[in-house]
Design an enzyme around this catalytic site. Structure first.
Site, PDB file in Angstrom:
ATOM      1  N   LYS A 179       0.826  -1.170  -0.094  1.00 62.06           N
ATOM      2  CA  LYS A 179       0.074   0.063  -0.017  1.00 62.06           C
ATOM      3  C   LYS A 179       0.706   0.989  -0.063  1.00 62.06           C
ATOM      4  O   LYS A 179       1.200   2.577  -0.502  1.00 62.06           O
ATOM      5  CB  LYS A 179      -1.182  -0.070   1.068  1.00 62.06           C
ATOM      6  CG  LYS A 179      -1.475   0.845   0.838  1.00 62.06           C
ATOM      7  CD  LYS A 179      -2.659   1.691   2.461  1.00 62.06           C
ATOM      8  CE  LYS A 179      -1.431   2.037   2.953  1.00 62.06           C
ATOM      9  NZ  LYS A 179      -2.181   2.980   4.581  1.00 62.06           N
TER      10      LYS A 179
ATOM     11  N   ASP B 280      -6.305   0.556   0.583  1.00 59.83           N
ATOM     12  CA  ASP B 280      -6.590   0.392   2.410  1.00 59.83           C
ATOM     13  C   ASP B 280      -7.635   0.408   2.310  1.00 59.83           C
ATOM     14  O   ASP B 280      -8.148  -0.715   2.261  1.00 59.83           O
ATOM     15  CB  ASP B 280      -6.247   1.657   2.811  1.00 59.83           C
ATOM     16  CG  ASP B 280      -7.138   2.768   2.052  1.00 59.83           C
ATOM     17  OD1 ASP B 280      -8.545   2.605   1.018  1.00 59.83           O
ATOM     18  OD2 ASP B 280      -7.541   3.856   2.215  1.00 59.83           O
TER      19      ASP B 280
END
Length: 216
Positions: free
Chosen positions: A121, A139
């Site tokens: 991420k 996320d």
């Protein structure tokens, strides 16, 4: 699962709702962005943005983070969750940047992901926001929205969500879609109280339709 037409409808609707969606973490360069994204794990961008103005005044380079004790850095980010672990990672990644990359944030995904405390991420956010490369960072908002809308399956792992979105979303729209999904999840399709009654995607959202039936 949504078909191609349904996915296109989602992308078009998100663009209409949030045409200017962008990274909300305050930063002025790649290094500040990298630190801010590391700090944002399991914390809100709003909270990180309250801590980083003073932090970025005090620490401007990787060397600055290594010039203080671990305890001092922990104290400077104490308001953010998991601050002990994050302080260790920031010092380790600072050392990595100095030792392996002349103190600069690398613009290569594989180099980024090998930095301490940097997962997929974080690497994807930095690639997208700092270097303008197409990327989808998954996320909690992106994962929740893509599963609720039926773009991905409920049982999919974060990696499977990322790969499915990369397959179903045109590459030139990856970064914009990532930001728009975050805004949609943060301000509309919230975890605990999604705004289903006023959602323009209700007609294709099985999760939303189920919630509306429960409301009676």
């Amino acid at each position: 699962m949504l078909n191609k037409k349904g996915v296109r409808q989602v992308l078009d609707t998100l663009e209409e709702m949030f045409p200017d969606a962008e990274c909300e973490l305050n930063h002025t360069n790649e290094f500040e962005l990298l630190v801010a994204v590391v700090l944002s794990a399991q914390a809100t961008d709003a909270l990180v943005n309250k801590v980083t103005p003073d932090l970025f005044k005090k620490y401007k380079t990787p060397e600055d983070y290594l010039a203080v004790s671990l305890e001092e850095l922990q104290n400077d980010i104490k308001r953010i969750g998991l601050y002990r672990n994050k302080a260790k990672n920031i010092r380790k990644l600072s050392a990595d940047l100095i030792d392996k990359h002349d103190g600069q944030v690398p613009s290569n995904y594989n180099d980024l992901i090998n930095l301490a405390g940097v997962g997929r991420k974080t690497a994807n956010v930095v690639m997208s926001v700092a270097f303008g490369e197409p990327a989808i960072a998954v996320d909690t908002h992106v994962e929740r929205v893509s599963k609720r809308l039926g773009i991905c399956r409920w049982k999919d792992s974060v990696l499977e969500v990322e790969k499915t979105l990369m397959r179903k979303v045109p590459e030139e729209k990856w970064s914009d879609t990532h930001h728009r999904m975050i805004f949609f999840g943060r301000y509309h399709c919230k975890a605990k109280s999604p705004n289903c009654p006023e959602c323009p995607l209700l007609e294709i959202c099985r999760e939303g339709q189920k919630r509306m039936k429960k409301r009676g």
